[in-house]
Design an enzyme around this catalytic site. Structure first.
Site, PDB file in Angstrom:
ATOM      1  N   LYS A  35       0.683  -1.087   0.037  1.00  0.00           N
ATOM      2  CA  LYS A  35      -0.084  -0.078  -0.002  1.00  0.00           C
ATOM      3  C   LYS A  35       0.905   1.419  -0.058  1.00  0.00           C
ATOM      4  O   LYS A  35       0.492   2.127  -0.826  1.00  0.00           O
ATOM      5  CB  LYS A  35      -0.798   0.031   1.244  1.00  0.00           C
ATOM      6  CG  LYS A  35      -2.039   1.278   1.344  1.00  0.00           C
ATOM      7  CD  LYS A  35      -2.812   1.119   2.473  1.00  0.00           C
ATOM      8  CE  LYS A  35      -3.668   0.106   2.512  1.00  0.00           C
ATOM      9  NZ  LYS A  35      -4.767   0.081   3.493  1.00  0.00           N
ATOM     10  N   TYR A 256     -32.400  10.074   5.786  1.00  0.00           N
ATOM     11  CA  TYR A 256     -32.546   8.615   6.035  1.00  0.00           C
ATOM     12  C   TYR A 256     -33.905   8.078   6.344  1.00  0.00           C
ATOM     13  O   TYR A 256     -33.999   7.216   7.151  1.00  0.00           O
ATOM     14  CB  TYR A 256     -31.510   8.251   6.996  1.00  0.00           C
ATOM     15  CG  TYR A 256     -30.093   8.374   6.844  1.00  0.00           C
ATOM     16  CD1 TYR A 256     -29.420   7.596   6.190  1.00  0.00           C
ATOM     17  CD2 TYR A 256     -29.439   9.696   7.119  1.00  0.00           C
ATOM     18  CE1 TYR A 256     -28.030   7.862   5.768  1.00  0.00           C
ATOM     19  CE2 TYR A 256     -28.130   9.918   6.929  1.00  0.00           C
ATOM     20  CZ  TYR A 256     -27.452   8.901   6.212  1.00  0.00           C
ATOM     21  OH  TYR A 256     -26.073   9.290   5.624  1.00  0.00           O
ATOM     22  N   CYS A 267     -18.746   0.587   8.816  1.00  0.00           N
ATOM     23  CA  CYS A 267     -19.089   1.146  10.178  1.00  0.00           C
ATOM     24  C   CYS A 267     -20.367   0.771  10.903  1.00  0.00           C
ATOM     25  O   CYS A 267     -20.207  -0.014  12.095  1.00  0.00           O
ATOM     26  CB  CYS A 267     -19.002   2.786   9.877  1.00  0.00           C
ATOM     27  SG  CYS A 267     -17.675   3.590   9.519  1.00  0.00           S
TER      28      CYS A 267
END
Length: 457
Positions: A35, A256, A267
Site C-alpha cells: 500500500k 435517512y 461502520c
C-alpha cells in the site's frame, strides 16, 4: 506543525491529505508495504472521489509523504501529534478487535523518546484510550518514560463524501483531559472550524462513546423506516406519501427516511455489534439495539421473499440482474453490502445473477465465486436474458438509465427499485412495472397474475 498518521485506510488518508492541504506537514505510515508503494506512486488503494487528486497535490507540495512503520524514520520523533487510524474490525464475539491499535501503541512506546499527543481516530470501545496510555507507559524502555497524552478524536466521515465531510464538518469531537493537548488539536482543526462553533470538547470516555451513539441512532432510523415500510405494504399503504408526512415533522427530520435494502459498510454493522457487546459486558440488555440488528439482518430475506413471489416461487432457471454491488454509491466498499447478501441468497436458491457496478464489478468475482454469478461490463449487458432487474445502489448513472433498452431485455418487465430512485409512471411508459421495498409484489396480490407469470415462463 508536524503530524504523523498511522493507518492508510480511508480515514487515515483523508485526514492526512486534508491536513496537508491546510498547511501542516503530514507523514502517513502503514505496515502494508504494498500500500505504501502504491501511494508513493500516486495510485489509490481504494475508491474515494477527489482523494487521488488531493494526495497528488499534497505530495507535490512536499507536505504529504508515506512511510512504512517497519522502517520508522524521524517522522514519529518529530511529530507534535500522532493519529492512530487503524482498523478495529469485529472480532468473533462481536467486540471490536484492538490488536492492530495496541500494536501501534507498543511501537510508539518503544520508539518515541519525547512526549507527544497520541490521538485515537479509530472507532474504539470506551476505555481504549486508557488502555493505550497504559501500554505507552509500561512498554517504554526509557526511564522515566516520556509523558504521553492520549486523546479521543472520533471520525465522522461518510464514504463517498469523506473529503467534503472533513473540510466542512458538522462537528469535531475532542475528548481530552489535558489543556495543552486540547490546544494542539484546536490548532489542527482551526482551518476547518475557524470560529470554533463546531468543536465539541469533552472527557475522553464520552468522546469514545459519541461515535457509537451516532451510528446506533442512524442504524435505528434505517431499520425503523424499513420496518414501517414492510407493515405499510401489508396494509396497502403508499409509504412514499407517509414519508412525506414524516419528513414534514421537524422533530423527525428528513434524512435517512427512504425504505431500502438495509445498512451495510464498514461502520454501522460492526459498531452496532460492538456497542451491544459493551452493553452486555456492563449488564445492560440493549433490547432496542438487538431489534435494530434483527430488522436489518432480516431485510435481505424480505427482498428474497418478494423476488420469490415475482418468480412464481421458483428460482430454478431464472436470472436476476443486479445494479450496484457496493453498499452505497461513490465507493468501492462491499463490506457487509446488502447486495452481496441478496446475491448469495439468489445463488443458493438456484438463480443466475448478472451484476453490474461502476467500480466494484470485478472485485465481486472473488467474493461471489460461483459459476452462476457473472459480473458484467455495463448495466444493459446485466439485463440481457434476465427476468427482473433489482437496483441495489443509487449510482448516478442508474438514475439516468435508458429504460427503453432495459425493457427490451427483461422478460418479466419488472424493476425492483430498492433505492427509491425511480417513479412508477416513468417506468410504465416503457412497459415496466415498478416495485419498492415493502410493496406487495403483483404475484403475491392475485392468483391470476401468478398464473400469467407461470405461462410466460
Amino acid at each position: 506543525m508536524n503530524i504523523a498518521i498511522i493507518g492508510t485506510g480511508y480515514v487515515g488518508l483523508v485526514t492526512g491529505a486534508c491536513f496537508a492541504q491546510a498547511g501542516f506537514n503530514v507523514t502517513c505510515l502503514d505496515k502494508d508495504l504494498h500500500k505504501i508503494a502504491l501511494l508513493r506512486q500516486g495510485r489509490m488503494p481504494f475508491h474515494e472521489p477527489g482523494l487521488e487528486a488531493l494526495i497528488a497535490e499534497g505530495q507535490a507540495s512536499g507536505r504529504l509523504s508515506f512511510q512504512s512503520t517497519l522502517e520508522p524514520d524521524l517522522s514519529l520523533e518529530q511529530a507534535e501529534a500522532i493519529f492512530l487510524a487503524v482498523g478495529t474490525p469485529t472480532g468473533p464475539d462481536g467486540r471490536a478487535a484492538l490488536a492492530d491499535l495496541l500494536e501501534c501503541a507498543g511501537l510508539l512506546a518503544r520508539t518515541l523518546t519525547h512526549g507527544t499527543v497520541i490521538v485515537i481516530k479509530s472507532t474504539v470501545p470506551v476505555g481504549t484510550c486508557e488502555q493505550v496510555r497504559s501500554t505507552l507507559e509500561t512498554q517504554s524502555p526509557f526511564i522515566p518514560p516520556p509523558r504521553f497524552t492520549v486523546a479521543s478524536n472520533p471520525e465522522f466521515l461518510a464514504e463517498g463524501r469523506a473529503i467534503e465531510d472533513f473540510r466542512h464538518p458538522g462537528r469535531i469531537v475532542i475528548g481530552c483531559d489535558d489543556a495543552q493537548a486540547c490546544r494542539v488539536l484546536r490548532t489542527l482543526y482551526a482551518p476547518f472550524d475557524p470560529d470554533g462553533s463546531r468543536t465539541l470538547v469533552m472527557d475522553v470516555r464520552s468522546a469514545e462513546f459519541a461515535k457509537y451513539a451516532c451510528n446506533a441512532a442512524l442504524a435505528a432510523r434505517i431499520s425503523m423506516i424499513n420496518e414501517l415500510a414492510c407493515i405499510a405494504g401489508q396494509l396497502a399503504v403508499d409509504m412514499r406519501t407517509v414519508c412525506k408526512v414524516l419528513t414534514s415533522d421537524p422533530r423527525i427530520g428528513r434524512h435517512y427516511l427512504k425504505p431500502g435494502a438495509g445498512y451495510g459498510g464498514s461502520c454501522l454493522p460492526k459498531d452496532l455489534r460492538a456497542l451491544i457487546a459493551m452493553a452486555q459486558d456492563h449488564g445492560e440488555p440493549a433490547y432496542l439495539l438487538h431489534s435494530v440488528e434483527t430488522v436489518n439482518t432480516g431485510q435481505c430475506e424480505r427482498l428474497l421473499d418478494t423476488l420469490r413471489a415475482c418468480m412464481a416461487y421458483d428460482f430454478k432457471g431464472r436470472c436476476v440482474a443486479l445494479w450496484g454491488l457496493t453498499f452505497k454509491a461513490d465507493t468501492d466498499d462491499m463490506r457487509e453490502a446488502p447486495s452481496l447478501a441478496l446475491a448469495h441468497g439468489l445463488l443458493e436458491a438456484g438463480a443466475r445473477v448478472q451484476a453490474y457496478d461502476p467500480v466494484a464489478g470485478q472485485s465481486a468475482q472473488a467474493l461471489l465465486a460461483d459459476p452462476m454469478f457473472e459480473p458484467c461490463a455495463d448495466a444493459y449487458r446485466a439485463c440481457e436474458g434476465a427476468d427482473v432487474l433489482v437496483v441495489m445502489t443509487d449510482w448516478e448513472e442508474f438514475r439516468r438509465a435508458d429504460f427503453a433498452r432495459v425493457a427490451e431485455r427483461l422478460s418479466l418487465s419488472l424493476v425492483f427499485d430498492c433505492r427509491q430512485i425511480y417513479e412508477a409512471a416513468s417506468l410504465a411508459r416503457h412497459g415496466l412495472r415498478h416495485l419498492e421495498i415493502g410493496q406487495r409484489p403483483p404475484a403475491a396480490a392475485s392468483r391470476p397474475f401468478i398464473d400469467a407469470l407461470q405461462s410466460a415462463i
